[in-house]
Design a protein around this motif. Structure first.
Motif, PDB file in Angstrom:
ATOM      1  N   SER A  82      31.090 -15.801  31.181  1.00 20.02           N
ATOM      2  CA  SER A  82      31.673 -15.668  29.832  1.00 20.02           C
ATOM      3  C   SER A  82      32.138 -14.238  29.572  1.00 20.02           C
ATOM      4  CB  SER A  82      30.680 -16.121  28.760  1.00 20.02           C
ATOM      5  OG  SER A  82      29.715 -15.117  28.574  1.00 20.02           O
ATOM      6  N   LYS A  83      31.622 -13.282  30.337  1.00 24.24           N
ATOM      7  CA  LYS A  83      32.068 -11.881  30.198  1.00 24.24           C
ATOM      8  C   LYS A  83      33.259 -11.580  31.101  1.00 24.24           C
ATOM      9  CE  LYS A  83      27.561  -9.948  29.024  1.00 24.24           C
ATOM     10  NZ  LYS A  83      26.636  -8.859  29.245  1.00 24.24           N
ATOM     11  N   GLY A  84      33.734 -12.593  31.841  1.00 16.70           N
ATOM     12  CA  GLY A  84      34.930 -12.402  32.660  1.00 16.70           C
ATOM     13  C   GLY A  84      34.668 -11.874  34.061  1.00 16.70           C
ATOM     14  N   HIS A  85      33.388 -11.823  34.460  1.00 11.28           N
ATOM     15  CA  HIS A  85      33.090 -11.374  35.818  1.00 11.28           C
ATOM     16  C   HIS A  85      33.380 -12.492  36.820  1.00 11.28           C
ATOM     17  CE1 HIS A  85      31.285  -7.738  34.339  1.00 11.28           C
ATOM     18  NE2 HIS A  85      30.408  -8.409  33.602  1.00 11.28           N
ATOM     19  N   THR A  86      33.563 -12.115  38.073  1.00 13.10           N
ATOM     20  CA  THR A  86      33.617 -13.093  39.159  1.00 13.10           C
ATOM     21  C   THR A  86      32.183 -13.362  39.602  1.00 13.10           C
ATOM     22  OG1 THR A  86      35.779 -12.313  39.861  1.00 13.10           O
ATOM     23  CG2 THR A  86      34.480 -13.513  41.497  1.00 13.10           C
ATOM     24  N   VAL A  87      31.825 -14.634  39.694  1.00 10.73           N
ATOM     25  CA  VAL A  87      30.435 -14.980  39.969  1.00 10.73           C
ATOM     26  C   VAL A  87      30.348 -16.001  41.096  1.00 10.73           C
ATOM     27  CG1 VAL A  87      28.243 -15.621  38.919  1.00 10.73           C
ATOM     28  CG2 VAL A  87      30.083 -14.817  37.470  1.00 10.73           C
ATOM     29  N   VAL A  88      29.531 -15.692  42.087  1.00  9.74           N
ATOM     30  CA  VAL A  88      29.235 -16.653  43.140  1.00  9.74           C
ATOM     31  C   VAL A  88      27.831 -17.183  42.877  1.00  9.74           C
ATOM     32  CG1 VAL A  88      29.069 -17.093  45.603  1.00  9.74           C
ATOM     33  CG2 VAL A  88      30.684 -15.368  44.751  1.00  9.74           C
ATOM     34  N   ALA A  89      27.777 -18.462  42.521  1.00 10.72           N
ATOM     35  CA  ALA A  89      26.509 -19.112  42.171  1.00 10.72           C
ATOM     36  C   ALA A  89      25.950 -19.783  43.417  1.00 10.72           C
ATOM     37  CB  ALA A  89      26.751 -20.147  41.072  1.00 10.72           C
ATOM     38  N   CYS A  90      24.847 -19.269  43.923  1.00 13.43           N
ATOM     39  CA  CYS A  90      24.254 -19.818  45.137  1.00 13.43           C
ATOM     40  C   CYS A  90      23.106 -20.759  44.764  1.00 13.43           C
ATOM     41  CB  CYS A  90      23.722 -18.701  46.021  1.00 13.43           C
ATOM     42  SG  CYS A  90      25.007 -17.585  46.596  1.00 13.43           S
ATOM     43  N   ALA A  91      23.130 -21.939  45.335  1.00 16.72           N
ATOM     44  CA  ALA A  91      22.082 -22.917  45.031  1.00 16.72           C
ATOM     45  C   ALA A  91      21.835 -23.782  46.259  1.00 16.72           C
ATOM     46  CB  ALA A  91      22.495 -23.783  43.845  1.00 16.72           C
ATOM     47  N   ARG A  92      20.615 -24.312  46.341  1.00 17.71           N
ATOM     48  CA  ARG A  92      20.301 -25.157  47.500  1.00 17.71           C
ATOM     49  C   ARG A  92      21.178 -26.399  47.525  1.00 17.71           C
ATOM     50  NH1 ARG A  92      13.754 -25.031  47.924  1.00 17.71           N
ATOM     51  NH2 ARG A  92      13.854 -25.474  45.704  1.00 17.71           N
TER      52      ARG A  92
END
Ligand SMILES: NC(=O)c1ccc[n+]([C@@H]2O[C@H](COP(=O)([O-])OP(=O)(O)OC[C@H]3O[C@@H](n4cnc5c(N)ncnc54)[C@H](OP(=O)(O)O)[C@@H]3O)[C@@H](O)[C@H]2O)c1
Length: 233
Positions: free
Chosen positions: A24-34
């Motif tokens: 929501s702050k406009g960052h690039t995010v890589v969400a790692c999950a099993r």
């Protein structure tokens, strides 16, 4: 400034909340999950433009290798911040008087070895950035100033060890101008924290990010809580 974050354990709880607030702050995010495909909350956030999902089991060597290859495809120019959030509590019923070896091994493997595995594998991508922040989501239960209650012995020991991992990483990466910190997120209303917890995931992550946004090289090796207050090791 828009940064690139990698967050582990992003399927639910505090990890998922990091993805919500960072995106929501406009960052690039890589969400790692099993198993990202099983997280409805995560699926709603992934757009493959600024928010990406990558499969990662931090205790599985092949999974770590494959995840870092995918993260390199997404963020080959570098990753600014690694948030090591993945963790397990183990079985609440055990104290130091009866915690079996298997309990110590599995909790230590996830909370310490898993954190180390992905951190080591991410160092080349973190070094491509000037930011170089590593945020380990630890716990006040791993603080030597907090040794009162008896349950969750393996978890407490593992979080103390995770705090030492923060300290040795901070020392070993000091010359490369890294900032490696431990954070106590509060007692948070998640599957792990339970419904009686005092802090919502929103409050916890908002507070952690407020402090994380101010981190400088001089903060390398600190331990703070979600309100930004210093914690005793
Ligand atoms: N909640 C609290 O009160 C509290 C207090 C102090 C510290 N913490 C710490 O905060 C962090 C997040 O906790 P939480 O409350 O959000 O817990 P949670 O709701 O139980 O979520 C834990 C997350 O870690 C993931 N995970 C577990 N083992 C993993 C592995 N081997 N590889 C990758 N991901 C793995 C889980 O994935 P799956 O969905 O696949 O299981 C899940 O996404 C943990 O490190 C915890 O120790 C929490």
């Amino acid at each position: 400034m828009s940064l690139t974050y990698v967050v582990t354990g992003a399927s639910r709880g505090i990890g998922l909340e990091f993805i919500k607030q960072l995106s929501s702050k406009g960052h690039t995010v890589v969400a790692c999950a099993r198993a990202p495909e099983k997280s409805e909350g995560l699926k709603q956030l992934v757009d493959n433009k600024k928010v990406y999902a990558v499969t990662l089991d931090t205790v599985n060597e092949a999974s770590v290798k494959s995840a870092v290859e995918k993260i390199t495809e997404i963020a080959g120019n570098g990753v600014d911040v690694l948030i090591n959030n993945a963790g397990i509590s183990g079985d609440r019923k055990y104290s130091s008087k009866d915690s079996p070896a298997s309990e110590y091994m599995s909790v230590f493997e996830t909370n310490v070895v898993g954190t180390s595995n992905i951190t080591q594998a991410m160092l080349p991508l973190l070094k491509k950035s000037q930011t170089r922040h590593i945020i380990n989501i630890s716990s006040n239960m791993g603080s030597h100033a907090n040794t009162t209650s008896g349950n969750l012995a393996a978890y407490r020991v593992s979080k103390a060890a995770e705090n030492m991992l923060t300290n040795v990483l901070a020392s070993d990466l000091k010359d490369d101008k890294f900032v490696v910190v431990s954070v106590h997120p509060g007692w948070v209303q998640t599957d792990m924290g339970g419904s009686n917890a005092h802090v919502t995931p929103q409050q916890s992550v908002q507070g952690i990010l407020a402090k994380a946004d101010t981190l400088e090289v001089k903060d390398n090796g600190i331990f703070f809580d979600y309100e930004g207050k210093p914690m005793d090791w």
